[in-house]
Design a protein around this motif. Structure first.
Motif, mmCIF file in Angstrom:
data_model
loop_
_atom_site.group_PDB
_atom_site.id
_atom_site.type_symbol
_atom_site.label_atom_id
_atom_site.label_comp_id
_atom_site.label_asym_id
_atom_site.label_seq_id
_atom_site.Cartn_x
_atom_site.Cartn_y
_atom_site.Cartn_z
ATOM 1 N N LEU A 249 -38.045 -66.884 -135.806
ATOM 2 C CA LEU A 249 -37.154 -66.731 -134.652
ATOM 3 C C LEU A 249 -37.601 -65.562 -133.769
ATOM 4 N N LEU A 250 -37.984 -64.483 -134.415
ATOM 5 C CA LEU A 250 -38.438 -63.310 -133.651
ATOM 6 C C LEU A 250 -39.665 -63.664 -132.795
ATOM 7 N N GLU A 251 -40.602 -64.353 -133.386
ATOM 8 C CA GLU A 251 -41.842 -64.682 -132.652
ATOM 9 C C GLU A 251 -41.546 -65.622 -131.476
ATOM 10 N N ALA A 252 -40.638 -66.560 -131.724
ATOM 11 C CA ALA A 252 -40.282 -67.503 -130.647
ATOM 12 C C ALA A 252 -39.555 -66.779 -129.524
ATOM 13 N N THR A 253 -38.706 -65.830 -129.917
ATOM 14 C CA THR A 253 -37.955 -65.076 -128.905
ATOM 15 C C THR A 253 -38.904 -64.261 -128.021
ATOM 16 N N ALA A 254 -39.833 -63.586 -128.644
ATOM 17 C CA ALA A 254 -40.784 -62.767 -127.866
ATOM 18 C C ALA A 254 -41.629 -63.656 -126.970
#
Lengths: 428, 419
Positions: free
Chosen positions: B331-336
């Protein structure tokens, strides 16, 4: 050598001349149109513009030379009139008219202009200098020929004559052991490969008129008399001699006097007719090999050179105070003792003050200059009309004579045009 | 004779001209018209009508000059002064025209340090030429310097040339650097460095030419330079050190205009590299730092723009223990990656850093194009993470502490409380 001695004794002699000049107060105060110099009360700052030979470059050496020649005169004058400040401004002589025109329009014209007679006449004709009247007492002391040359029809002078510049012959002693004394010899020297140069301008070529018997014709025509068959024949004889000289491989007709001087200085020419003011330049290049003598005579008589003069003309924007100071300086400069110093220092001109007796025996150059001046004085009246030929007339003369020498215009046409030109010269 | 002895009498001689009524009238006409204009300008409202004052003055001067000419009086000086005044006013028009093609800061410098000074010099020379002979004045000796005689013209020519090169080579040097960037595809920093080096080169060559023009003896100059080196060692060591450092840094390319350096923990952009110091801009508080060149020369420097302008940035976040770390990282990678100012390549990367007291600590690392935007982009990413966690019911726990009082039994020797 004498020239060098002149430089050394110059300032000293001026120093001795000062007390005497001061006692005498110059020849007499000059009287301009609005008051003359009033003795010791002259003061103010004036500008003296000095015309420099067009061939000379205005550089540090020239300024130093000018500062010594004219500067000495000014410094001496200022010991008598310390409240007069004189600023020297050199200008090439051919630029002077343009400069004066612009400066006069600004109100910034110099108070005094030291120039050659031709330039002074041109400046006066354009209204860039102020004619003056001088008292008879002053006029009596000056060379009458010089006065006549600078006098306007209304009697006023275009400037005050300062120094005389006679025309003479200059040659290289290394290649001309004995200079020609007659026109025939001049042509004959061609066999000996002597390279001689003559100028194509009415003033500097006038010396050939006398030896070829054409001088009377010039005078008669200039006086407004109709041309006779004899006049035409004499004019043709003069032209024939020019054509004959031009055919000689060793005689070169060049467009102006400066080209002749360069030719002699560079060794391309061996003998030229020259003006005394050019002796300094030639002396620098030829040193002791420079020889001077009077111009050759001919079957018609002696040479008829025209002596020119260096003179002081007066600016048109000066205040009365500046005029007084300028006239005072001009008056001082024709003082016999000052003139003597200037003459002996340079040996390139003669004093205009005839009361001054020069030690001609002390210097061959001085003796030759004096003889050349006397030669010119003999036919002064006859050659005078040629002085009034303006720059345009000079150019027309050059084109005509060049066309004749190169066969484009025949002798008859050339003669006719010269006669008409001289007759027209008399019109005013 | 040396300069003052020759020059002062020469200048004093001009005083004679000013005593002439015809000259005074012309000067007075111009002075009076200008004084009247100044008076009107002081009392007039700053509107369009005030802008008409100068043209009206020029018109009045033209009329008065024409009157002088008609009266047969000298008028050239008044005309010249009027033209000079008109030219000065025309510089404003030139300024406006140049504003379309030159940046305001550069134009201001060109206007105040090149155009107007040069115009004044040209007018002054033209005015002096009316009073005197410039050719003659240029030959006024100023004395002997380093074994050669120097005159006023040589000194003036050399000074003007060096000044022109120092002030006027900016735009041409920038033009050449721009062309170099266009054809060689060099970076902005390299372009600015190239422009600066071209200027230094032009000024350096100008100084050498000026010394040669004056005729300074090279041997004498070397001797003086030798003596100066002693002085440099003691007196102006710092100045000289900064100058050499500046040149070295330019060639080295580590501190060039446009570079981003870390100074006192803040990223700063190099605005200019001068002879003595570099000027850096700090985004945090919009401050300009003037840092002596030798600071960069002797101390370690952190730069984000050495080989490229990319910066790897990072935000830290904690998630509750109950969430699967693989889901959180993804989720973090997709958000960034969804943030517009975060570079897609290299791709953002999430990492589990540690198991904390109340949360699992994650790091989100991503790349940005401009190091100066780090703080704002980090802010954007953190906001996006908060919103993403909320949407996916991922808790960002905070440390919780329960405090209670422990009731201990009484000590054995304690008195029995009364009944």
């Amino acid at each position: 050598m004498l020239r060098g001695l002149g430089w050394r004794i110059g300032p000293l002699a001026l120093l001795f001349a000062l007390p005497l000049a001061g006692c005498r107060q110059g020849p007499a105060p000059l009287t301009g149109e609005q008051g003359g110099a009033q003795g010791n009360d002259v003061h103010g700052a004036i500008v003296l513009a000095v015309g420099i030979n067009n061939d000379d470059t205005i550089d540090a050496a020239l300024l130093e030379d000018l500062n010594q020649r004219v500067g000495d005169l000014i410094r001496s004058y200022r010991t008598l009139h310390p409240r007069v400040h004189v600023e020297l401004q050199p200008f090439p002589e051919d630029r002077l008219a343009g400069e004066l025109k612009r400066r006069s329009r600004d109100g910034l014209a110099p108070d005094l202009v030291m120039v050659n007679g031709t330039t002074a006449r041109s400046l006066s004709q354009q209204g860039l200098t102020r004619p003056i009247r001088i008292p008879d007492a002053v006029a009596d002391e000056l060379d009458p020929g010089a006065l006549a040359r600078v006098r306007q029809p209304d009697g006023r002078l275009i400037g005050l004559p300062l120094l005389l510049q006679p025309q003479l012959a200059c040659y290289d002693r290394r290649r001309v052991k004995e200079p020609p004394t007659t026109l025939e010899e001049l042509l004959a020297r061609n066999g000996g490969r002597m390279q001689a140069g003559l100028p194509i301008d009415p003033i500097n070529l006038a010396w050939t008129l006398g030896p070829l018997g054409t001088l009377d014709t010039v005078k008669r025509l200039a006086d407004g008399q109709p041309a006779t068959a004899s006049d035409r024949a004499r004019m043709r004889a003069w032209l024939d001699w020019l054509a004959n000289a031009h055919l000689q491989q060793g005689i070169h007709f060049l467009t102006d006097q400066d080209a002749l001087v360069k030719g002699l200085a560079n060794g391309r020419l061996d003998w030229i007719s020259c003006r005394s003011t050019q002796l300094g330049r030639l002396q620098l290049r030829l040193g002791p090999h420079l020889g001077v003598t009077v111009l050759p005579s001919g079957p018609g008589g002696p040479a008829s050179p025209i002596t020119r003069e260096r003179l002081l003309a007066f600016g048109i924007n000066s205040t009365p105070t500046q005029r007084r100071a300028a006239e005072s300086l001009a008056s001082f400069s024709i003082n016999p003792l000052v003139q003597r110093t200037i003459t002996l220092r340079d040996l390139t001109s003669l004093p205009v003050n005839r009361k001054l007796h020069l030690p001609t025996g002390s210097s061959r150059t001085l003796e030759t200059l004096e003889a050349a001046r006397a030669q010119g004085a003999v036919n002064e009246a006859a050659t005078m009309p040629l002085l009034h030929v303006d720059a345009e007339g000079t150019e027309r003369f050059r084109r005509l004579i060049s066309g004749f020498l190169y066969g484009e215009i025949d002798a008859e046409t050339t003669s006719g045009r010269l006669v008409r030109a001289l007759s027209a010269q008399s019109a005013p | 004779m040396n300069g003052p002895e020759t020059l002062l009498p020469e200048v004093a001689g001009w005083g004679g001209y000013l005593l002439r009524p015809t000259v005074l009238i012309q000067v007075l006409i111009v002075a009076l018209v200008l004084a009247a204009e100044a008076q009107l300008r002081r009392h007039a409202r700053p509107d369009r009508r005030q802008a008409l004052l100068r043209p009206l003055s020029l018109l009045l001067l033209a009329l008065l000059t024409a009157l002088l000419a008609l009266a047969g009086r000298p008028w050239g000086l008044a005309a010249f002064l009027s033209w000079a005044l008109a030219g000065w006013s025309a510089l404003r028009l030139l300024h406006r025209a140049l504003a379309h093609v030159i940046e305001p800061d550069s134009l201001k410098l060109i206007d105040s340090r090149l155009l107007r000074p040069m115009y004044l010099v040209v007018v002054a020379l033209a005015l002096i030429d009316r009073f005197d002979n410039l050719q003659d004045l240029a030959l006024v000796p100023l004395g002997s310097w380093f074994g050669s005689r120097v005159n006023l013209g040589q000194l003036f020519g050399a000074t003007v040339t060096v000044y022109l090169l120092a002030m006027g080579t900016g735009p041409p040097a920038q033009g050449v650097a721009w062309l170099a960037q266009r054809f060689l595809h060099i970076s902005d920093g390299s372009r600015r460095a190239l422009a600066l080096m071209l200027r230094y080169l032009a000024v350096g060559l100008g100084v050498v030419w000026a010394l040669d023009h004056i005729g300074v003896n090279g041997t004498a100059l070397l001797a003086v330079a030798g003596g100066l080196s002693v002085g440099l060692g003691f007196g102006i060591k710092e100045v000289f050190s900064n100058f050499i450092s500046g040149l070295w840094l330019l060639f080295e390319g580590s501190v060039r205009p446009g570079e981003v350096l870390f100074v006192e923990g803040d990223p700063c952009e190099v605005r200019s590299l001068g002879l003595r110091a570099a000027v850096l801009w700090r985004d945090r508080d919009n401050a300009e730092l003037v840092v002596p060149n030798q600071t960069f020369f002797t101390a370690a420097t952190t730069t984000y723009t050495g080989t490229d302008r990319l910066r790897r940035s990072q935000v830290l976040v904690g998630a509750a223990y109950r969430h699967d770390p693989a889901i959180v990282i993804s989720l973090l990678e997709a958000t960034a990656a969804a943030c517009p100012r975060v570079l897609a390549a290299p791709s953002p990367r999430g990492l589990l850093l540690s198991y904390g007291d109340s949360a699992i600590q994650y790091a989100l690392r991503f790349w940005i194009a401009d190091p100066m935007d780090n703080v704002s982009i980090c802010s954007e990413v953190q906001v996006a993470v908060w919103q993403a966690f909320r949407q996916h019911d991922i808790e960002i726990p905070f440390p919780q502490q329960v405090q209670y009082q422990v009731e201990l039994p009484p000590p054995p020797d304690a008195p029995t409380p009364p009944l």
